[in-house]
Design a protein around this motif. Structure first.
Motif, short mmCIF file in Angstrom:
data_model
loop_
_atom_site.label_atom_id
_atom_site.label_comp_id
_atom_site.label_asym_id
_atom_site.label_seq_id
_atom_site.Cartn_x
_atom_site.Cartn_y
_atom_site.Cartn_z
N ARG A 249 -41.79 -79.73 22.42
CA ARG A 249 -41.93 -79.41 21.04
C ARG A 249 -41.19 -80.52 20.16
NH1 ARG A 249 -39.21 -76.77 17.38
NH2 ARG A 249 -37.95 -75.71 18.86
N THR A 250 -39.79 -80.35 20.59
CA THR A 250 -38.95 -81.45 19.79
C THR A 250 -39.27 -82.79 20.09
OG1 THR A 250 -37.18 -80.17 20.42
CG2 THR A 250 -36.44 -82.30 19.70
N ARG A 251 -39.95 -83.34 21.27
CA ARG A 251 -40.56 -84.67 21.27
C ARG A 251 -41.56 -84.84 20.46
NH1 ARG A 251 -42.04 -84.69 26.65
NH2 ARG A 251 -39.85 -84.76 27.20
N ALA A 252 -42.21 -83.98 20.20
CA ALA A 252 -43.60 -83.90 19.71
C ALA A 252 -43.30 -83.90 17.93
CB ALA A 252 -44.66 -82.94 20.00
N GLY A 253 -41.98 -83.59 17.65
CA GLY A 253 -41.58 -83.39 16.34
C GLY A 253 -42.31 -82.21 15.57
N LEU A 254 -42.40 -81.24 16.28
CA LEU A 254 -43.21 -79.93 15.70
C LEU A 254 -42.09 -78.74 15.45
CD1 LEU A 254 -46.30 -79.74 17.91
CD2 LEU A 254 -45.97 -80.73 15.56
N SER A 255 -42.22 -78.25 14.50
CA SER A 255 -41.22 -77.02 14.30
C SER A 255 -41.97 -75.89 14.77
CB SER A 255 -41.37 -76.62 12.60
OG SER A 255 -42.68 -76.32 12.31
N LEU A 256 -41.61 -74.67 15.01
CA LEU A 256 -41.86 -73.56 15.63
C LEU A 256 -43.19 -73.16 15.03
CD1 LEU A 256 -38.76 -71.64 16.69
CD2 LEU A 256 -40.56 -72.39 18.03
N ASP A 257 -43.19 -73.02 13.56
CA ASP A 257 -44.42 -72.92 12.71
C ASP A 257 -45.24 -73.52 12.93
OD1 ASP A 257 -43.00 -70.60 11.35
OD2 ASP A 257 -42.07 -71.92 10.16
N GLU A 258 -45.30 -74.96 13.00
CA GLU A 258 -46.49 -76.00 13.31
C GLU A 258 -47.07 -75.95 14.74
OE1 GLU A 258 -49.19 -78.81 12.13
OE2 GLU A 258 -47.95 -77.46 11.01
N LEU A 259 -46.23 -75.56 15.75
CA LEU A 259 -46.63 -75.62 17.21
C LEU A 259 -47.56 -74.26 17.09
CD1 LEU A 259 -47.02 -76.33 19.95
CD2 LEU A 259 -44.78 -75.10 20.46
N GLY A 260 -47.06 -73.14 16.29
CA GLY A 260 -47.61 -72.04 16.59
C GLY A 260 -49.15 -71.97 15.91
N ARG A 261 -48.91 -72.54 14.89
CA ARG A 261 -50.18 -72.90 14.06
C ARG A 261 -51.46 -73.77 14.76
NH1 ARG A 261 -53.03 -76.15 11.23
NH2 ARG A 261 -51.43 -77.91 11.53
N ARG A 262 -51.04 -74.79 15.46
CA ARG A 262 -51.84 -75.77 16.02
C ARG A 262 -52.35 -75.10 17.39
NH1 ARG A 262 -49.42 -81.82 15.72
NH2 ARG A 262 -49.20 -81.95 13.47
N ALA A 263 -51.27 -74.21 17.91
CA ALA A 263 -51.50 -73.70 19.38
C ALA A 263 -52.18 -72.29 19.31
CB ALA A 263 -50.49 -73.57 20.33
N LYS A 264 -52.33 -71.82 18.15
CA LYS A 264 -52.73 -70.46 17.73
C LYS A 264 -52.07 -69.25 18.76
CE LYS A 264 -57.38 -72.05 16.41
NZ LYS A 264 -58.63 -72.63 17.09
N VAL A 265 -50.49 -69.64 18.54
CA VAL A 265 -49.48 -68.62 19.15
C VAL A 265 -48.48 -68.37 17.99
CG1 VAL A 265 -47.79 -68.53 20.95
CG2 VAL A 265 -49.89 -69.61 21.29
N SER A 266 -48.24 -67.09 18.09
CA SER A 266 -47.39 -66.57 16.92
C SER A 266 -46.21 -67.09 17.17
CB SER A 266 -47.22 -64.98 16.94
OG SER A 266 -46.50 -64.80 18.08
N LYS A 267 -45.38 -67.30 16.01
CA LYS A 267 -43.98 -67.91 16.00
C LYS A 267 -43.24 -66.78 16.75
CE LYS A 267 -40.34 -69.40 12.74
NZ LYS A 267 -39.80 -69.47 11.76
#
Length: 191
Positions: free
Chosen positions: A19-37
């Motif tokens: 996630r860090t390597r991709a530069g994604l926040s928890l919120d953004e990863l959750g939104r893109r992957a459809k997984v709750s924060k």
């Protein structure tokens, strides 16, 4: 129990690192992957028990293999893995299961899976990221591969391949257990 805790710690570390390597926040990863924060926070703290579909969505979103999220940091020149040494990542109600045996190294890794499908049982999969190709080789029994709503019978001794960026389902058919080897060919990841 210690083995499960170690696996959860490795998963937590690998998800956080990717996630860090991709530069994604928890919120953004959750939104893109459809997984709750909340689920992501727990996962990154080595808490909870994410299901197979969640792991696949996270891996697709992060551009890595499922096993890259699950494995420890050790790489050996030769790895020999027996099926009973690998826990199933999916179990069906009738006894079907899927085990991720290993993932090859390199810029475009390949996952090697061992599946059993009982007659009448199926596993529906969401579309993967563009560039993912799956290959299914049936070694015993028979199955139906459904891609974009079209059914393709695949029997022992046959192999099918398809672009996995479409909805697809594996369904056991016939009267005996279907055994298959599936490979998932991932596109090159970020450098």
């Amino acid at each position: 129990m210690a083995e499960t805790e170690a696996a959860l710690r490795a998963l937590a570390h690998n998800v956080r690192t990717a996630r860090t390597r991709a530069g994604l926040s928890l919120d953004e990863l959750g939104r893109r992957a459809k997984v709750s924060k909340g689920a992501l926070v727990g996962l990154e703290k080595a808490q909870g028990n994410p299901n197979f579909a969640t792991l696949v969505r996270l891996a697709d979103t992060l551009g890595v293999s499922v096993s890259a999220l699950m494995e420890g940091g050790h790489e050996q020149r030769v790895r020999v893995v027996s099926a009973d040494a690998v826990m199933p990542l999916w179990k069906g109600e009738r006894g079907s299961e899927a085990r991720l045996m290993l993932t090859t190294a390199g810029p475009a890794p390949t996952e090697v899976w061992r599946w059993t499908l009982e007659p009448g049982e199926e596993y529906p999969s969401h579309p993967h990221q563009a560039g993912v190709v799956e290959t299914v080789s049936v070694t015993a029994g028979e199955m139906v591969l459904v891609v974009d709503g079209t059914e393709y019978p695949v029997a022992a001794g046959q192999t099918a391949t398809f672009d996995a960026d479409a909805t697809h389902t594996y369904r056991g058919t016939g009267t005996r257990t279907c055994c298959l080897i599936m490979t998932v060919h991932l596109p090159p990841g970020p450098a």
